[in-house]
Design a protein around this motif. Sequence first.
Motif, PDB file in Angstrom:
ATOM      1  N   GLU A 143     -29.619  37.763 -15.361  1.00 37.54           N
ATOM      2  CA  GLU A 143     -29.935  36.161 -15.512  1.00 37.54           C
ATOM      3  C   GLU A 143     -30.884  36.033 -16.564  1.00 37.54           C
ATOM      4  N   ASP A 177     -28.529  30.772 -17.197  1.00 36.22           N
ATOM      5  CA  ASP A 177     -28.787  29.699 -16.426  1.00 36.22           C
ATOM      6  C   ASP A 177     -29.365  28.620 -17.500  1.00 36.22           C
ATOM      7  N   HIS A 180     -33.044  27.842 -17.427  1.00 34.28           N
ATOM      8  CA  HIS A 180     -33.953  28.884 -17.787  1.00 34.28           C
ATOM      9  C   HIS A 180     -34.219  28.965 -19.392  1.00 34.28           C
ATOM     10  N   HIS A 211     -25.285  29.360 -14.458  1.00 32.72           N
ATOM     11  CA  HIS A 211     -26.088  28.619 -13.706  1.00 32.72           C
ATOM     12  C   HIS A 211     -26.558  27.307 -14.192  1.00 32.72           C
ATOM     13  N   ASN A 213     -27.918  23.911 -13.994  1.00 30.28           N
ATOM     14  CA  ASN A 213     -29.235  23.067 -13.655  1.00 30.28           C
ATOM     15  C   ASN A 213     -29.738  22.407 -14.498  1.00 30.28           C
ATOM     16  N   HIS A 226     -36.313  23.750 -11.457  1.00 28.35           N
ATOM     17  CA  HIS A 226     -34.802  23.068 -11.612  1.00 28.35           C
ATOM     18  C   HIS A 226     -34.942  21.545 -11.340  1.00 28.35           C
ATOM     19  N   GLU A 256     -27.724  25.275  -8.706  1.00 23.51           N
ATOM     20  CA  GLU A 256     -28.792  25.661  -8.083  1.00 23.51           C
ATOM     21  C   GLU A 256     -29.901  24.482  -8.340  1.00 23.51           C
TER      22      GLU A 256
HETATM   23 FE    FE Z   1     -30.548  30.581 -11.929  1.00 18.63          FE
END
Ligand code: FE
Length: 280
Positions: A143, A177, A180, A211, A213, A226, A256
């Motif tokens: 990730e 993500d 992130h 992901h 978010n 998040h 998420e």
């Molecule tokens: Fe994640």
Amino acid sequence: MKQFIGAHVSVGKGYEDMVDRAVAMGANTFAFFLRNPRGGSARALNVDDMEKAREKLESHEFGPLVAHAPYTMNPAGSKESVLAFADLAMSEDLDRLEYLPGSYYNFHPGSHVGQGIEKGITLISEYLKRMLDRPLKSTVLLETMAGKGTEVGRSFEELATIIQNVDRDENLGVCLDTCHIHEAGYDLKDIDGVLQEFDEVVGLQYLKAIHLNDSKNPLGARKDRHELIGEGKIGWDSIISVLTHPKLLNLPFVLETPQKTEKGYGDEIAELRKHSVNII
Ligand code: FE
Ligand code: FE
Ligand code: ZN
């Protein structure tokens, strides 16, 4: 076929129940923990339950699932007990995932806890070589991380180095993500630019899951908080540009976001579906 959109679902009463609840929220992919996310041992194996789950996933035309490794797993740690848990947890989880062929298993690459980024990358690379030294029906995903503390995997370069070191293309990829990478400093307002950079540094063929978010923090904050889709610093337009990007359409998108209920996720998925596209 509809794009693969889902959310994090708790295992609850088992695998079949988990699929039922994902279907109820309008999902056709989802993330889940194979064990307590804070550590602990795997659930007792129930082959019958997993087989029923697999059949339901097929009949509802689900895309690949994106199982999540425990948060406490740190293959870049310095303590013997921490490293031993990382080996045990991923091996057991991958054994379990053999009952759901074609799934992804995503993990946070780890934190080097002061040993330095080079050492962290070496530890994670050696770890993955051990984990992937057998035939597998699933693919392990690194990730992309926000870069909080001593996290490894903040930059595409760090992930690329690990992938090159491991050299097991069939079973290794990346889960991107959006919260992130935004907090790591990649600006999603220029999704084309971000994907071009990913392609040049890592290779888009390694990108297997997203992901999806929003983020509570500004670009480059490196905190990893998040936010609900459209209510954070990434914003609705940039999130939709990720969901509908022609190079990403076929990937599983997993929320998420800080929803408190599965109904909340259902509403968020429904909202995204209004803007998603059909895939072949
Ligand atoms: Fe994640
Ligand atoms: Fe994660
Ligand atoms: Zn996060």
